[in-house]
Design a protein around this motif. Structure first.
Motif, PDB file in Angstrom:
ATOM      1  N   GLN A 113      -1.753  -6.119   0.951  1.00 44.40           N
ATOM      2  CA  GLN A 113      -1.862  -7.237   0.416  1.00 44.40           C
ATOM      3  C   GLN A 113      -3.563  -7.545   0.532  1.00 44.40           C
ATOM      4  O   GLN A 113      -4.143  -7.010   1.308  1.00 44.40           O
ATOM      5  N   SER A 134       5.869  -8.052  -1.514  1.00 43.22           N
ATOM      6  CA  SER A 134       6.750  -6.795  -1.311  1.00 43.22           C
ATOM      7  C   SER A 134       5.927  -5.398  -1.240  1.00 43.22           C
ATOM      8  O   SER A 134       6.398  -4.366  -0.709  1.00 43.22           O
ATOM      9  N   THR A 135       4.627  -5.456  -1.603  1.00 46.79           N
ATOM     10  CA  THR A 135       3.781  -4.400  -1.489  1.00 46.79           C
ATOM     11  C   THR A 135       3.111  -4.139   0.151  1.00 46.79           C
ATOM     12  O   THR A 135       3.254  -5.053   0.559  1.00 46.79           O
TER      13      THR A 135
END
Length: 218
Positions: free
Chosen positions: A138, A134-135
């Motif tokens: 990565q 979701s960030t």
């Protein structure tokens, strides 16, 4: 050419060749600094450019003085005046190309050193072994990357030298559509919504090798 023979040349010619070598090396290294630190490279580029122009002016004056001393040999005298002029003009004209070469070479060195890691991360993303988080950023195998879910999935590996909202990355794109990227006005459609890939507008991509591209974002 031996160093002994070079030492017998008139001082102005020797200085002209040394200044040319300094221009090639200096502006090339400034390209590396630009790759690492982005626009902050001007803190080095401006002083070096000033040094180069002033040195060129000094060589033109000293070359004219040496030419007058050797006026009995017209060809030699002419070369003493022409050489520093050519070096100064050529060095100034080649500054930007040399900076680009330094920056491009840095991109290639970094890419070739991390190519295996980039390929493995791209493979894991495509196969589903690496699930997009979701960030925005990565990290895997010690490398930071950004995933565009596509389809197909594409992966961007950010590079050094970003400034504000401008940044660069090596992009893995199995379709090659990113090569159509260009600057687009807000809301202007592009192929496969290029302006929205990886959270920034892609303004240009250049093929490196295989499915990897060097891309600029804003």
């Amino acid at each position: 050419m031996s160093l002994r023979r070079f030492s017998t040349w008139p001082a102005s010619l020797r200085r002209s060749l040394l200044l040319l070598a300094a221009a090639i090396l200096g502006f090339g290294l400034i390209g590396v600094i630009f790759w690492l630190f982005g626009p902050l490279f001007v803190l080095v580029a401006v002083p070096f450019a000033a040094f180069f122009v002033l040195s060129g002016g000094f060589l033109i004056v000293s070359g004219s003085r040496d030419a007058w001393a050797r006026r009995s040999h017209p060809l030699v005298a002419a070369s003493l005046v022409i050489a520093p002029v050519i070096v100064t003009v050529a060095g100034a004209a080649s500054a930007l190309p040399l900076i680009r070469i330094g920056a491009t070479a840095s991109t290639w060195v970094w890419f070739l050193a991390h190519r295996g890691t980039y390929r493995e991360i791209a493979r894991r993303v495509e196969s589903g072994e690496l699930v997009p988080a979701s960030t925005f950023y990565q990290k895997a195998l010690g490398t930071q990357f950004i995933v565009d879910n596509g389809p197909p999935k594409r992966v961007a590996f950010p590079l050094f030298g970003g400034f504000a909202d401008n940044w660069r990355a090596v992009v893995h794109d199995p379709t090659g559509v990113v090569r159509n990227a260009r600057f687009r006005n807000p809301g202007e459609p592009g192929p496969d919504n290029l302006e929205m890939m990886f959270g920034g507008q892609m303004v240009g991509c250049r093929l490196m090798i295989e499915d990897f591209y060097a891309c600029d974002f804003t």
